[in-house]
Design an enzyme around this catalytic site. Sequence first.
Site, PDB file in Angstrom:
ATOM      1  N   ASN A  11       0.813  -1.449  -0.305  1.00  0.00           N
ATOM      2  CA  ASN A  11      -0.336  -0.122   0.012  1.00  0.00           C
ATOM      3  C   ASN A  11       0.742   1.230   0.108  1.00  0.00           C
ATOM      4  OD1 ASN A  11      -1.539   1.714   0.618  1.00  0.00           O
ATOM      5  ND2 ASN A  11      -2.638   1.788   2.200  1.00  0.00           N
ATOM      6  N   TRP A  12       0.643   2.317  -1.280  1.00  0.00           N
ATOM      7  CA  TRP A  12       1.789   3.374  -0.769  1.00  0.00           C
ATOM      8  C   TRP A  12       1.186   3.978  -0.364  1.00  0.00           C
ATOM      9  CZ3 TRP A  12       3.779   2.275  -6.850  1.00  0.00           C
ATOM     10  CH2 TRP A  12       4.274   1.628  -6.921  1.00  0.00           C
ATOM     11  N   LYS A  13       0.069   4.172  -0.683  1.00  0.00           N
ATOM     12  CA  LYS A  13      -0.846   5.595   0.479  1.00  0.00           C
ATOM     13  C   LYS A  13      -0.818   6.568  -1.008  1.00  0.00           C
ATOM     14  CE  LYS A  13       0.706   3.178   4.947  1.00  0.00           C
ATOM     15  NZ  LYS A  13      -0.003   3.184   6.618  1.00  0.00           N
ATOM     16  N   HIS A  96     -10.144   0.904   5.380  1.00  0.00           N
ATOM     17  CA  HIS A  96      -8.453   1.190   6.282  1.00  0.00           C
ATOM     18  C   HIS A  96      -8.125   1.873   6.988  1.00  0.00           C
ATOM     19  CE1 HIS A  96      -3.972   2.294   6.421  1.00  0.00           C
ATOM     20  NE2 HIS A  96      -4.064   1.001   5.766  1.00  0.00           N
ATOM     21  N   GLU A  98      -6.785   3.999   8.003  1.00  0.00           N
ATOM     22  CA  GLU A  98      -6.446   5.084   8.087  1.00  0.00           C
ATOM     23  C   GLU A  98      -7.956   6.519   7.207  1.00  0.00           C
ATOM     24  OE1 GLU A  98      -2.945   5.249   5.485  1.00  0.00           O
ATOM     25  OE2 GLU A  98      -2.556   4.895   7.070  1.00  0.00           O
ATOM     26  N   GLU A 168      -5.686  -5.466  10.942  1.00  0.00           N
ATOM     27  CA  GLU A 168      -3.737  -3.975  10.619  1.00  0.00           C
ATOM     28  C   GLU A 168      -4.665  -3.320  12.487  1.00  0.00           C
ATOM     29  OE1 GLU A 168      -2.461  -3.147   7.146  1.00  0.00           O
ATOM     30  OE2 GLU A 168      -4.337  -2.499   7.254  1.00  0.00           O
ATOM     31  N   GLY A 174       2.203   2.163  10.530  1.00  0.00           N
ATOM     32  CA  GLY A 174       2.677   3.325  10.032  1.00  0.00           C
ATOM     33  C   GLY A 174       3.796   4.059  11.920  1.00  0.00           C
ATOM     34  N   SER A 214       3.135  -1.853  10.972  1.00  0.00           N
ATOM     35  CA  SER A 214       4.805  -1.861  10.324  1.00  0.00           C
ATOM     36  C   SER A 214       5.331  -2.954  10.024  1.00  0.00           C
ATOM     37  CB  SER A 214       4.629  -1.515  11.713  1.00  0.00           C
ATOM     38  OG  SER A 214       4.354   0.420  11.765  1.00  0.00           O
ATOM     39  N   GLY A 235       2.946  -0.976   4.517  1.00  0.00           N
ATOM     40  CA  GLY A 235       2.358   0.457   4.238  1.00  0.00           C
ATOM     41  C   GLY A 235       4.076   0.932   3.681  1.00  0.00           C
ATOM     42  N   GLY A 236       4.700   1.622   4.442  1.00  0.00           N
ATOM     43  CA  GLY A 236       6.120   1.939   4.688  1.00  0.00           C
ATOM     44  C   GLY A 236       6.590   0.940   3.781  1.00  0.00           C
TER      45      GLY A 236
END
Length: 259
Positions: A11-13, A96, A98, A168, A174, A214, A235-236
């Site tokens: 997930n590149w957000k 998600h 976010e 999640e 994150g 993470s 993600g990151g």
Amino acid sequence: MAGDKKLIIGNWKMNLGVHESSLHLHKLADSVKTHRNVEVVLAPTMLALQTLSLQVNHRQFKLAAQNFYWRDHGAYTGEVSATQLRGIVSYGLVGHSERRHVFHESDKDTRAKVQAAIRNGIRPVLCVGETASERAAGETRDVLHDQLIGGLANITSDELPEVIVAYEPVWAIGTGNNALPTDVTEAIVSIRSQLKHLYGAKAANAVQVLYGGSVTADSAADYLALHEVDGLLVGGASLDAHAFTTIVEKAFQSAKGDA
Ligand code: PEP
């Protein structure tokens, strides 16, 4: 676990523009090996999906939308529907943390989106997870239960295997505070048993359940080694080609071990 295929989603957000996304795809295309028992999915910015869908080797990578609206067409300024994403993406993230916490998406929204994805031939990845305070209050199980019931209410047992669930924990996304493997096992066992309760063992056992929060190149193997974990939502670390490539290799090694 469901089957012997591992699923790794990056997930590149809201990172990388269209050109940068293409460059990142090229880097990944050079380094990520294609394995029969690992499905690798990339979720770039919505803006880059069309370009990437023309550039990507579909045997190497599938694409996912990070978000979409649940109605198919109409006067919904600024929205993109699952119908419009048809043929471009194979997967769509839903709920998600976010989206839930920054944009206040409700279970009613996730339910409509899961259904819209299925209706449009896109596999929904329903994200569920508790906040730090819910965990501290001992509410993890109830939160997962409510988010599963809320998100899946319109889905039949025939449709259920198309759905992917990602556990999640919000406090792990994150933050670098990744969950302990024992916490992940406990939460996924609870998710699976709730799915069984709702849909019966056959349909519930066919659902792939992922962990996300993470995950790094160093921690990936610990989660992938868990029998309950069918893959990872990253993600990151998915923005780092070397780290993401390592994670895919770890998935291949763990899928080989399961076969
Ligand atoms: C995510 O975006 O779903 C996620 C798990 O992010 P991160 O790996 O950065 O915690």
